[in-house]
Design an enzyme around this catalytic site. Structure first.
Site, PDB file in Angstrom:
ATOM      1  N   ARG A  77      22.592  39.942 -14.459  1.00 40.49           N
ATOM      2  CA  ARG A  77      24.163  40.647 -14.319  1.00 40.49           C
ATOM      3  C   ARG A  77      24.285  40.808 -12.308  1.00 40.49           C
ATOM      4  NH1 ARG A  77      27.096  45.098 -15.000  1.00 40.49           N
ATOM      5  NH2 ARG A  77      29.234  44.951 -14.356  1.00 40.49           N
ATOM      6  N   HIS A 121      33.587  43.960  -9.092  1.00 38.36           N
ATOM      7  CA  HIS A 121      31.786  45.577  -8.701  1.00 38.36           C
ATOM      8  C   HIS A 121      33.104  46.275  -7.881  1.00 38.36           C
ATOM      9  CE1 HIS A 121      28.339  47.294 -10.795  1.00 38.36           C
ATOM     10  NE2 HIS A 121      28.678  48.246 -10.149  1.00 38.36           N
ATOM     11  N   GLU A 166      33.290  48.272 -15.085  1.00 37.50           N
ATOM     12  CA  GLU A 166      34.066  49.527 -15.571  1.00 37.50           C
ATOM     13  C   GLU A 166      35.143  50.503 -14.759  1.00 37.50           C
ATOM     14  OE1 GLU A 166      30.913  52.400 -13.497  1.00 37.50           O
ATOM     15  OE2 GLU A 166      29.605  52.381 -15.692  1.00 37.50           O
ATOM     16  N   ASN A 294      28.671  49.905 -20.119  1.00 35.76           N
ATOM     17  CA  ASN A 294      27.882  50.657 -19.561  1.00 35.76           C
ATOM     18  C   ASN A 294      27.782  51.954 -20.748  1.00 35.76           C
ATOM     19  OD1 ASN A 294      28.013  48.474 -17.928  1.00 35.76           O
ATOM     20  ND2 ASN A 294      29.030  49.682 -16.541  1.00 35.76           N
ATOM     21  N   TYR A 296      25.586  55.726 -19.601  1.00 38.16           N
ATOM     22  CA  TYR A 296      24.150  56.648 -18.933  1.00 38.16           C
ATOM     23  C   TYR A 296      24.240  58.066 -19.227  1.00 38.16           C
ATOM     24  CZ  TYR A 296      24.140  52.903 -15.584  1.00 38.16           C
ATOM     25  OH  TYR A 296      23.906  52.189 -14.721  1.00 38.16           O
ATOM     26  N   GLU A 351      25.148  47.556 -18.934  1.00 38.09           N
ATOM     27  CA  GLU A 351      23.940  48.767 -17.694  1.00 38.09           C
ATOM     28  C   GLU A 351      23.783  50.219 -18.894  1.00 38.09           C
ATOM     29  OE1 GLU A 351      26.523  50.191 -14.436  1.00 38.09           O
ATOM     30  OE2 GLU A 351      26.723  47.984 -13.941  1.00 38.09           O
TER      31      GLU A 351
HETATM   32  C1  BGC Z   1      27.950  51.930 -12.012  1.00 37.40           C
HETATM   33  C2  BGC Z   1      26.560  50.971 -10.661  1.00 37.40           C
HETATM   34  C3  BGC Z   1      26.394  52.526 -10.710  1.00 37.40           C
HETATM   35  C4  BGC Z   1      25.715  52.875 -11.769  1.00 37.40           C
HETATM   36  C5  BGC Z   1      24.217  54.211 -11.528  1.00 37.40           C
HETATM   37  C6  BGC Z   1      27.289  52.484 -12.896  1.00 37.40           C
HETATM   38  O1  BGC Z   1      28.975  53.041 -13.373  1.00 37.40           O
HETATM   39  O2  BGC Z   1      28.426  50.209 -12.289  1.00 37.40           O
HETATM   40  O3  BGC Z   1      27.334  50.430  -9.631  1.00 37.40           O
HETATM   41  O4  BGC Z   1      24.632  52.250  -9.585  1.00 37.40           O
HETATM   42  O5  BGC Z   1      26.539  53.076 -12.450  1.00 37.40           O
HETATM   43  O6  BGC Z   1      25.230  55.584 -10.928  1.00 37.40           O
END
Ligand code: BGC
Length: 446
Positions: A77, A121, A166, A294, A296, A351
């Site tokens: 991607r 992006h 995002e 996405n 994290y 992601e």
């Molecule tokens: C984004 C990326 C970023 C990643 C890590 C995501 O919010 O799409 O561009 O590098 O998080 O922070």
């Protein structure tokens, strides 16, 4: 140790974005973007870093594709830089920009790596920003025209398309908090950007449907899995508000549910209503084929006496260098939640990854243990969600290699491959070996 096997045909990939890796910002007719402008404003980006060179992927893409092939990556991607294709955002097309992505796509296909394209992006052409950028409704038409050019040119070889990456991040951080390009701090600008971003998404999906292109299209949202800091009903209500102001704000309209009433009221009461025109919500709700997720981390939520009625509670899990919690359970938990909320859409994890700044040891080995541990944890949770019936078809690790982490510059490393910014050498980390093994076995040992 248990081995968790993923479904047959599950796709394993890596993700990147144009401004974060390409460099070559003045080459072959590329136009200036809002990030080129932003990085030059003093104090905006840590250490004054810029994406001028980044990972120099523009010149080294063949090497990067070799690297992906050596790890067994099945799908890649990446994002197109709108300003390589339309240097001024609209008007004249730049053939050299299109030709670069032709070469990239062909080189991927030669190695049997399936391309997945993100159209946007965050690198808006500066010429469009000069006309108001996402605050200006006309940007939605420019985006649809750019999308059409991309579908026409690459649609014979690319079958997975992501309209926006995002929207909450580039609208809110770009227009309300101002910590990202274009660096505006204004609630009304934020309200306009939200609606126009979603409208641009909807218009691009319509172009895709009307053109009868092959393949699938969706949007990628940023997600935090919100959890209550305690068991009280007040806290449960605060969690729902957090979901309204973040998750449902961008998923609701796309899935035909409209904007959350709480959010509509919030903007209206402050004299900056969302600029909705008749027919817009139908365009935004044009059916998509998949949802890009996405994720994290998680957010521990408590009620607050502020304009939105919630805030983050003090963290309880170990913190990552980005300042958020290491919360591997959040991926599976969010996927379960979003599947339930929106009637089990097809999902790609577009992601997921870990900031782990481990440097090479004396023998040059990069043993990024936090990333390896969390990768196993995230995938274990995802496996559980799939076992429970969530329709997840693939997973993209962020990122292939360390790259320009926006306002953090090069100070935060997300790659499974180390980038030596002095020599631009790429050195696979231990996590790259682990990921290659996960791909080979189509599953993870936990
Ligand atoms: C984004 C990326 C970023 C990643 C890590 C995501 O919010 O799409 O561009 O590098 O998080 O922070």
């Amino acid at each position: 140790m248990a081995f968790l096997a993923f479904p047959e045909g599950f796709q394993w990939g890596v993700a990147t974005a144009a401004y974060q890796i390409e460099g070559a910002v003045r080459e072959d007719g590329r136009g200036v973007t809002i990030w080129d402008t932003f990085v030059r404003q003093p104090g905006r980006v840590q250490n004054g870093d810029t994406g001028d060179v980044a990972c120099d992927h523009y010149h080294r893409y063949r090497e990067d594709i070799e690297l992906m092939a050596s790890l067994g990556i099945q799908t890649y991607r990446f994002s197109l830089a709108w300003s390589r294709i339309y240097p001024f955002g609209r008007g004249a097309v730049n053939e050299q920009g299109l030709a670069f992505y032709d070469r990239l796509i062909d080189a991927l296909l030669e190695k049997n790596i399936q391309p997945a394209i993100t159209l946007y992006h965050w690198d808006l052409p500066q010429a469009l920003q000069d006309l108001g950028g996402w605050m200006n409704r006309e940007t939605t038409d420019a985006f649809a025209a750019y999308a059409k050019t991309a579908f026409n040119r690459f649609g014979d070889r690319v079958t997975r398309w992501i309209t926006l990456n995002e929207p909450i991040v580039f609208t809110e951080m770009g227009h309300r908090t101002g910590v990202m390009a274009p660096g505006i701090r204004d609630l009304g600008a934020y309200a306009r950007a939200i609606h126009h971003a979603l409208l641009a998404h909807g218009k691009a999906v319509r172009v895709f449907r009307e053109g009868g292109y092959r393949g699938e299209i969706g949007i990628t949202n940023a997600n935090t899995y919100y959890e209550p800091a305690d068991d009280s009903p007040e806290t449960a209500a605060a969690v729902e508000r957090a979901r309204d102001f973040d998750t449902r704000l961008f998923h609701g309209p796309v899935f035909g549910r409209g904007y959350p009433a709480t959010v509509v009221k919030h903007f209206a009461e402050r004299g900056v209503p969302l600029p909705i025109e008749p027919g817009d919500m139908e365009v935004i709700a044009t059916p998509t084929d998949f949802l890009g997720v996405n994720l994290y981390s998680r957010g521990l939520i408590q009620p607050a006496n502020n304009s939105v009625g919630f805030t983050y509670a003090p963290p309880r899990l170990p913190l990552l260098p980005m300042g958020y919690e290491a919360a591997p359970h959040a991926l599976g938990a969010f996927v379960r939640w979003v599947s339930r909320e929106y009637d089990r859409p097809r999902i790609y994890i577009t992601e997921n990854g870990v900031c782990d700044n481990t440097e090479p040891d004396a023998s040059g080995v990069i043993d990024d243990t936090t990333r390896q541990e969390l990768l196993r944890g995230f995938l274990a949770g995802l496996h559980g969600a799939i076992a429970d019936g969530c329709d997840v078809r693939g997973y993209y690790q962020w990122s292939l290699m360390d790259n320009f982490e926006w306002a953090f510059g090069y100070s935060k490393r997300f790659g499974i491959v180390y980038t030596d910014y002095r020599t631009l050498a790429r050195i696979p980390k231990k996590s790259a070996e682990l990921y290659a093994e996960i791909i080979r076995r189509n599953g993870v040992e936990v």
